[in-house]
Enzyme design. Structure first.
Site, PDB file in Angstrom:
ATOM      1  CG  ASP A  72     -12.772  -2.302  -0.846  1.00  0.00           C
ATOM      2  OD1 ASP A  72     -12.195  -3.383  -1.012  1.00  0.00           O
ATOM      3  OD2 ASP A  72     -12.457  -1.258  -1.441  1.00  0.00           O
ATOM      4  CG  ASP A 114      -1.951  -1.082   1.223  1.00  0.00           C
ATOM      5  OD1 ASP A 114      -2.028  -1.807   0.217  1.00  0.00           O
ATOM      6  OD2 ASP A 114      -2.696  -1.205   2.211  1.00  0.00           O
TER       7      ASP A 114
END
Length: 240
Positions: A129, A8
């Site tokens: 998500d 990330d």
């Protein structure tokens, strides 16, 4: 089962979040290019990269770094974070990225997702998500009233071949993946499924593999050394 080490990116660094909370950020490596190369050297065969700056801004922020990561690692990469237009999809794929992940826009702009799938086929991955079973968008800041399973079925109808499912409540927590929700998805949609969020051990990866999933993403557990790259290489080679 394909296992994807996760990187990330925030402000040019590799970070991990806790439950998707940008205020609970830990820098795990200041050099994402070195991190990508290290994963590949240790046996990774595919990287999962998220542009967190892009997720917040709604446009690619870290493409140059991502290109350098791919060049250093010499393995395929899939990239998500803020990809909300066809121009952005073109931009990534024409620059050599192997697959792009369309997340928020899959819910808010289904016509865009459909057009991207028609144009690029398997190079488009849809990201779901969810928090408590409901889909979250815009860098996980907004939670909708759409269930994860309903969205997965919609994605399957428009021709999506691969879905990444992230349980936000488990992301970065090392509490184990949501096996129940993954099994539910596996039962109701016939696409390739990648599990994300909560993986804490080799046993978690083995449990996901036993569900017959296409893939799983490992993040914090790798950086904490709860899972080794040798674990990943071995689990990938086991036939369940």
């Amino acid at each position: 089962m394909q296992i994807f080490p996760a990187i990330d990116l925030k402000n040019g660094q590799c970070v991990r979040l806790f439950q998707g909370d940008f205020s609970k950020k830990t820098v795990v490596n200041e050099d994402p290019i070195a991190q990508a190369k290290a994963f590949a050297t240790d046996g990774a065969t595919y990287l999962h990269i998220v542009d967190l700056d892009g997720a917040l801004e709604g446009r690619p922020i870290n493409l140059e770094i991502i290109q350098r990561m791919k060049k250093a690692a010499k393995i395929p990469v899939q990239v998500g974070g803020g990809i909300r237009s066809m121009a952005q999809v073109d931009y990534y794929l024409e620059s050599g990225i192997d697959r792009v992940i369309i997340g928020s826009a899959a819910l808010t702009n289904p016509d865009f997702l459909r057009a991207a799938v028609q144009k690029y086929g398997a190079k488009i991955v849809a990201g779901i998500d969810a928090k408590n079973g409901f889909v979250a968008t815009r860098g996980w800041l907004d939670v909708s009233q759409v269930s994860y399973l309903d969205l997965a079925k919609r994605m399957e109808k428009v021709g999506v071949e691969t879905i990444i499912y992230t349980d936000i409540s488990r992301d970065g927590t090392l509490t184990g993946p949501n096996l129940e929700q993954m099994a539910n998805l596996k039962e109701h949609v016939k696409v390739s499924l990648i599990a994300s969020g909560g993986v804490s051990s080799r046993a978690d990866l083995e449990a996901l593999a036993q569900l017959g999933l296409y893939g799983a993403i490992a993040g914090k557990a790798l950086y904490n050394h709860d899972i080794s790259m040798s674990d990943i290489v071995e689990v990938e080679q086991i036939a369940y």
